[in-house]
Design a protein around this motif. Structure first.
Motif, PDB file in Angstrom:
ATOM      1  N   ASP A 317       0.829  -1.208   0.000  1.00  0.00           N
ATOM      2  CA  ASP A 317       0.000   0.000   0.000  1.00  0.00           C
ATOM      3  C   ASP A 317       0.861   1.256   0.000  1.00  0.00           C
ATOM      4  O   ASP A 317       0.592   2.215  -0.738  1.00  0.00           O
ATOM      5  CB  ASP A 317      -0.926   0.009   1.224  1.00  0.00           C
ATOM      6  N   LEU A 318       1.910   1.259   0.845  1.00  0.00           N
ATOM      7  CA  LEU A 318       2.773   2.440   0.887  1.00  0.00           C
ATOM      8  C   LEU A 318       3.553   2.589  -0.411  1.00  0.00           C
ATOM      9  O   LEU A 318       3.751   3.707  -0.902  1.00  0.00           O
ATOM     10  CB  LEU A 318       3.740   2.354   2.069  1.00  0.00           C
ATOM     11  N   LEU A 319       3.969   1.466  -1.005  1.00  0.00           N
ATOM     12  CA  LEU A 319       4.684   1.518  -2.278  1.00  0.00           C
ATOM     13  C   LEU A 319       3.826   2.191  -3.346  1.00  0.00           C
ATOM     14  O   LEU A 319       4.302   3.073  -4.079  1.00  0.00           O
ATOM     15  CB  LEU A 319       5.071   0.104  -2.721  1.00  0.00           C
ATOM     16  N   ASP A 320       2.568   1.806  -3.431  1.00  0.00           N
ATOM     17  CA  ASP A 320       1.659   2.412  -4.411  1.00  0.00           C
ATOM     18  C   ASP A 320       1.505   3.903  -4.171  1.00  0.00           C
ATOM     19  O   ASP A 320       1.479   4.705  -5.130  1.00  0.00           O
ATOM     20  CB  ASP A 320       0.289   1.736  -4.349  1.00  0.00           C
ATOM     21  N   GLU A 321       1.408   4.302  -2.915  1.00  0.00           N
ATOM     22  CA  GLU A 321       1.221   5.718  -2.593  1.00  0.00           C
ATOM     23  C   GLU A 321       2.468   6.527  -2.928  1.00  0.00           C
ATOM     24  O   GLU A 321       2.382   7.628  -3.494  1.00  0.00           O
ATOM     25  CB  GLU A 321       0.865   5.878  -1.121  1.00  0.00           C
ATOM     26  N   LEU A 322       3.645   6.006  -2.589  1.00  0.00           N
ATOM     27  CA  LEU A 322       4.887   6.711  -2.906  1.00  0.00           C
ATOM     28  C   LEU A 322       5.043   6.887  -4.411  1.00  0.00           C
ATOM     29  O   LEU A 322       5.454   7.955  -4.893  1.00  0.00           O
ATOM     30  CB  LEU A 322       6.082   5.952  -2.340  1.00  0.00           C
ATOM     31  N   ARG A 323       4.732   5.855  -5.161  1.00  0.00           N
ATOM     32  CA  ARG A 323       4.845   5.939  -6.620  1.00  0.00           C
ATOM     33  C   ARG A 323       3.829   6.921  -7.198  1.00  0.00           C
ATOM     34  O   ARG A 323       4.127   7.650  -8.149  1.00  0.00           O
ATOM     35  CB  ARG A 323       4.656   4.552  -7.233  1.00  0.00           C
ATOM     36  N   ARG A 324       2.630   6.963  -6.623  1.00  0.00           N
ATOM     37  CA  ARG A 324       1.600   7.903  -7.106  1.00  0.00           C
ATOM     38  C   ARG A 324       2.086   9.337  -6.955  1.00  0.00           C
ATOM     39  O   ARG A 324       1.940  10.161  -7.877  1.00  0.00           O
ATOM     40  CB  ARG A 324       0.307   7.696  -6.322  1.00  0.00           C
ATOM     41  N   ARG A 325       2.687   9.651  -5.822  1.00  0.00           N
ATOM     42  CA  ARG A 325       3.173  11.014  -5.569  1.00  0.00           C
ATOM     43  C   ARG A 325       4.259  11.407  -6.564  1.00  0.00           C
ATOM     44  O   ARG A 325       4.267  12.534  -7.079  1.00  0.00           O
ATOM     45  CB  ARG A 325       3.717  11.114  -4.140  1.00  0.00           C
ATOM     46  N   GLU A 326       5.186  10.488  -6.831  1.00  0.00           N
ATOM     47  CA  GLU A 326       6.273  10.811  -7.755  1.00  0.00           C
ATOM     48  C   GLU A 326       5.781  10.898  -9.193  1.00  0.00           C
ATOM     49  O   GLU A 326       6.306  11.674  -9.990  1.00  0.00           O
ATOM     50  CB  GLU A 326       7.393   9.781  -7.625  1.00  0.00           C
ATOM     51  N   ALA A 327       4.752  10.095  -9.531  1.00  0.00           N
ATOM     52  CA  ALA A 327       4.173  10.168 -10.874  1.00  0.00           C
ATOM     53  C   ALA A 327       3.572  11.546 -11.114  1.00  0.00           C
ATOM     54  O   ALA A 327       3.641  12.083 -12.235  1.00  0.00           O
ATOM     55  CB  ALA A 327       3.121   9.076 -11.051  1.00  0.00           C
ATOM     56  N   LEU A 328       2.992  12.141 -10.080  1.00  0.00           N
ATOM     57  CA  LEU A 328       2.428  13.489 -10.203  1.00  0.00           C
ATOM     58  C   LEU A 328       3.536  14.505 -10.471  1.00  0.00           C
ATOM     59  O   LEU A 328       3.347  15.439 -11.271  1.00  0.00           O
ATOM     60  CB  LEU A 328       1.670  13.864  -8.927  1.00  0.00           C
ATOM     61  N   ARG A 329       4.678  14.335  -9.843  1.00  0.00           N
ATOM     62  CA  ARG A 329       5.815  15.225 -10.111  1.00  0.00           C
ATOM     63  C   ARG A 329       6.270  15.087 -11.557  1.00  0.00           C
ATOM     64  O   ARG A 329       6.583  16.078 -12.222  1.00  0.00           O
ATOM     65  CB  ARG A 329       6.977  14.904  -9.168  1.00  0.00           C
ATOM     66  N   ALA A 330       6.312  13.834 -12.029  1.00  0.00           N
ATOM     67  CA  ALA A 330       6.754  13.595 -13.407  1.00  0.00           C
ATOM     68  C   ALA A 330       5.808  14.234 -14.410  1.00  0.00           C
ATOM     69  O   ALA A 330       6.244  14.749 -15.451  1.00  0.00           O
ATOM     70  CB  ALA A 330       6.859  12.093 -13.658  1.00  0.00           C
ATOM     71  N   GLU A 331       4.504  14.201 -14.116  1.00  0.00           N
ATOM     72  CA  GLU A 331       3.525  14.821 -15.023  1.00  0.00           C
ATOM     73  C   GLU A 331       3.753  16.323 -15.146  1.00  0.00           C
ATOM     74  O   GLU A 331       3.410  16.936 -16.162  1.00  0.00           O
ATOM     75  CB  GLU A 331       2.110  14.547 -14.522  1.00  0.00           C
ATOM     76  N   GLN A 332       4.363  16.912 -14.117  1.00  0.00           N
ATOM     77  CA  GLN A 332       4.674  18.346 -14.151  1.00  0.00           C
ATOM     78  C   GLN A 332       6.075  18.608 -14.703  1.00  0.00           C
ATOM     79  O   GLN A 332       6.544  19.742 -14.706  1.00  0.00           O
ATOM     80  CB  GLN A 332       4.568  18.918 -12.735  1.00  0.00           C
ATOM     81  N   GLY A 333       6.755  17.536 -15.147  1.00  0.00           N
ATOM     82  CA  GLY A 333       8.100  17.675 -15.700  1.00  0.00           C
ATOM     83  C   GLY A 333       9.188  17.821 -14.662  1.00  0.00           C
ATOM     84  O   GLY A 333      10.304  18.236 -14.973  1.00  0.00           O
ATOM     85  N   LEU A 334       8.881  17.470 -13.403  1.00  0.00           N
ATOM     86  CA  LEU A 334       9.851  17.617 -12.313  1.00  0.00           C
ATOM     87  C   LEU A 334      10.629  16.314 -12.130  1.00  0.00           C
ATOM     88  O   LEU A 334      10.429  15.577 -11.163  1.00  0.00           O
ATOM     89  CB  LEU A 334       9.130  18.009 -11.023  1.00  0.00           C
ATOM     90  N   PHE A 335      11.530  16.043 -13.049  1.00  0.00           N
ATOM     91  CA  PHE A 335      12.300  14.798 -12.973  1.00  0.00           C
ATOM     92  C   PHE A 335      13.518  14.933 -12.063  1.00  0.00           C
ATOM     93  O   PHE A 335      13.899  13.969 -11.396  1.00  0.00           O
ATOM     94  CB  PHE A 335      12.733  14.362 -14.372  1.00  0.00           C
ATOM     95  N   ARG A 336      14.113  16.099 -12.041  1.00  0.00           N
ATOM     96  CA  ARG A 336      15.247  16.304 -11.140  1.00  0.00           C
ATOM     97  C   ARG A 336      14.709  16.397  -9.717  1.00  0.00           C
ATOM     98  O   ARG A 336      13.804  17.169  -9.430  1.00  0.00           O
ATOM     99  CB  ARG A 336      16.026  17.559 -11.521  1.00  0.00           C
ATOM    100  N   GLY A 337      15.278  15.599  -8.847  1.00  0.00           N
ATOM    101  CA  GLY A 337      14.771  15.528  -7.481  1.00  0.00           C
ATOM    102  C   GLY A 337      13.685  14.491  -7.299  1.00  0.00           C
ATOM    103  O   GLY A 337      13.226  14.259  -6.180  1.00  0.00           O
ATOM    104  N   LEU A 338      13.287  13.838  -8.387  1.00  0.00           N
ATOM    105  CA  LEU A 338      12.269  12.793  -8.286  1.00  0.00           C
ATOM    106  C   LEU A 338      12.871  11.567  -7.602  1.00  0.00           C
ATOM    107  O   LEU A 338      14.009  11.192  -7.878  1.00  0.00           O
ATOM    108  CB  LEU A 338      11.746  12.448  -9.674  1.00  0.00           C
TER     109      LEU A 338
END
Length: 449
Positions: A317-338
């Motif tokens: 469950d936590l793995l899915d949540e952590l990945r969801r948060r980082e996917a949102l960053r990627a959608e905004q083009g925030l790859f550095r620091g991801l």
């Protein structure tokens, strides 16, 4: 001797796919696909910034013999940029990109030398600023993917030449068990050769095996899985007027692979573990703000939280949540620091008296002692792992995968197995029952008679 500077890189693996990564959103997958090319671009930038006289690349430019059109074009583009800057390049091909692999026939840019496979060729390198001769560079490419001969014995120092001698060799020195034994040789073979610097490739872990002469693995320029953790890059080598070399490591990787331990010792609530993981994610982000990080969390220690993690599915469950948060960053083009979580390795256990187990004359006690001894002793670990994994090694593909497993990974497997066994056996035994089960009469703690 004239002072000069060169850059040593190896194992670019431009076609390589990232291993062990699943459920990756499209934008992140595309970013990963560009990581090796970004590292190659940084290699060019470092050579320019450092005002290097030349660059040596010690094999495995590509990841497979039938390298993609894109990787060939991008590498040719990098070679052209070196040429425009007046930086000579000397390179060999290794087991992943042998000379017999199908590739485009493109004219090499001026100043680029690709060594053949017949005999180690010798080329004189010059200093960019004034054209003075500074070094003799020798190299030998792989004609095919499997070279099992000790090719280092073919190298010969140029008679009567007092220039600094550099040898490019793609080889397994001293039989590293984590890599295929291609072009096997020993440190003594290289030391006795008379060369001043052995520019090695093939092993992806950065290592300086010897000084005077230098025998150096720079590692690969971009990690490809959590087996290849830590900074990846190249060495900048300065040679002074007395022929003495000094090395500086320069990071090139675009994506950093990491393993982080989270201990559940003294944790009582599940939320404490969640908060510890989230803090670690933010610590990694702060530590590497200019990189994308891929992390595997190892859950270690002992405590009541272990049962929750093992039985309730909280880890997933936590793995899915952590990945969801980082996917949102990627959608905004925030790859550095991801910070992408590759997964969790559950190596924790329920609360037990470890010291009591290690001291008692019982099956669990003996198992814990064997595990502890093997983890702390590299030779014992290797012997134990080879015996335990021998049945799997009969399968060719599994044998190849096992060859890539490093010592840290084997330690993790062993400790996880020991912790799992202690947890399971402790659950089925009543308190005090284990103490009543000594070894059968006549059998010692090593299992012999």
């Amino acid at each position: 001797m004239v002072p000069f500077r060169f850059v040593h890189a190896a194992d670019l693996h431009l076609d390589s796919r990232f291993a062990g990564l699943s459920h990756i959103p499209g934008p992140i997958r595309n970013y990963l696909r560009e990581a090796a090319f970004a590292a190659l671009g940084r290699l060019v930038a470092v050579a320019v910034e450092e005002e290097a006289d030349f660059v040596v690349i010690s094999g495995d430019v590509y990841d497979s013999a039938d390298s993609s059109l894109q990787s060939q074009l991008r590498f040719h583009e990098a070679l052209t940029e070196f040429s425009k800057r007046g930086i000579a390049v000397y390179l060999i091909h290794g087991n992943h990109d042998p000379l017999d692999g199908p590739r485009l026939h493109m004219d090499l840019p001026e100043g680029v030398t690709v060594f053949g496979a017949d005999v180690p060729e010798q080329v004189v390198a010059v200093r960019r600023s004034d054209g003075q001769e500074v070094a003799v560079v020798s190299g030998l490419s792989y004609p095919t993917a499997k070279v099992t001969e000790n090719t280092s014995l073919r190298y010969r120092r140029k008679e009567g030449n007092r220039l600094f001698h550099i040898a490019l060799l793609h080889a397994n020195v001293d039989g590293d068990p984590a890599h295929e034994t291609y072009s096997p040789c020993t440190r003594r073979d290289l030391i006795d050769s008379g060369f001043d610097y052995w520019a090695l490739g093939h092993i992806h872990t950065r290592r300086i095996l010897n000084e005077r002469p230098y025998i150096v693995y720079p590692g690969n320029i971009q990690g490809r899985s959590v087996i290849e953790t830590g900074p990846k890059g190249c060495y900048v080598v300065d040679v002074d007027g007395g022929g003495i070399a000094s090395l500086r490591f320069r990071e090139l990787d675009e994506v950093r692979f990491l393993i982080r331990d989270i201990s559940i010792d003294e944790m009582v609530r599940e939320t404490e573990w969640i908060e510890a993981v989230e803090r670690s994610v933010e610590d990694i982000r702060a530590l590497h703000p200019e990189l994308m990080s891929v992390v595997r969390f190892r859950i270690t220690g002992r405590g009541s939280v272990h049962r929750v993690l093992a039985e309730k599915g909280a880890v997933g469950d936590l793995l899915d949540e952590l990945r969801r948060r980082e996917a949102l960053r990627a959608e905004q083009g925030l790859f550095r620091g991801l910070v992408w979580t590759e997964g969790f390795s559950l190596e924790s256990g329920t609360e037990v008296d470890r010291e009591r187990l290690l001291a008692e004359d019982s099956f669990l006690g003996e198992m814990m002692r064997v595990a502890a001894e093997s983890v702390g002793n590299g030779q014992a670990l290797d012997e134990f792992a080879r015996a335990a994994l021998a049945p799997l090694a009969e399968n060719r593909e599994l044998r190849r995968l096992l060859a890539e497993i490093g010592e840290d990974e084997m330690r993790a497997w062993l400790m996880r197995a020991a912790e799992t066994a202690v947890t399971l056996l402790s659950d089925v035994m009543e308190p005090g029952e284990e103490e009543s089960r000594p070894f059968p009469e006549g059998r010692n703690r090593q299992g012999g008679r």
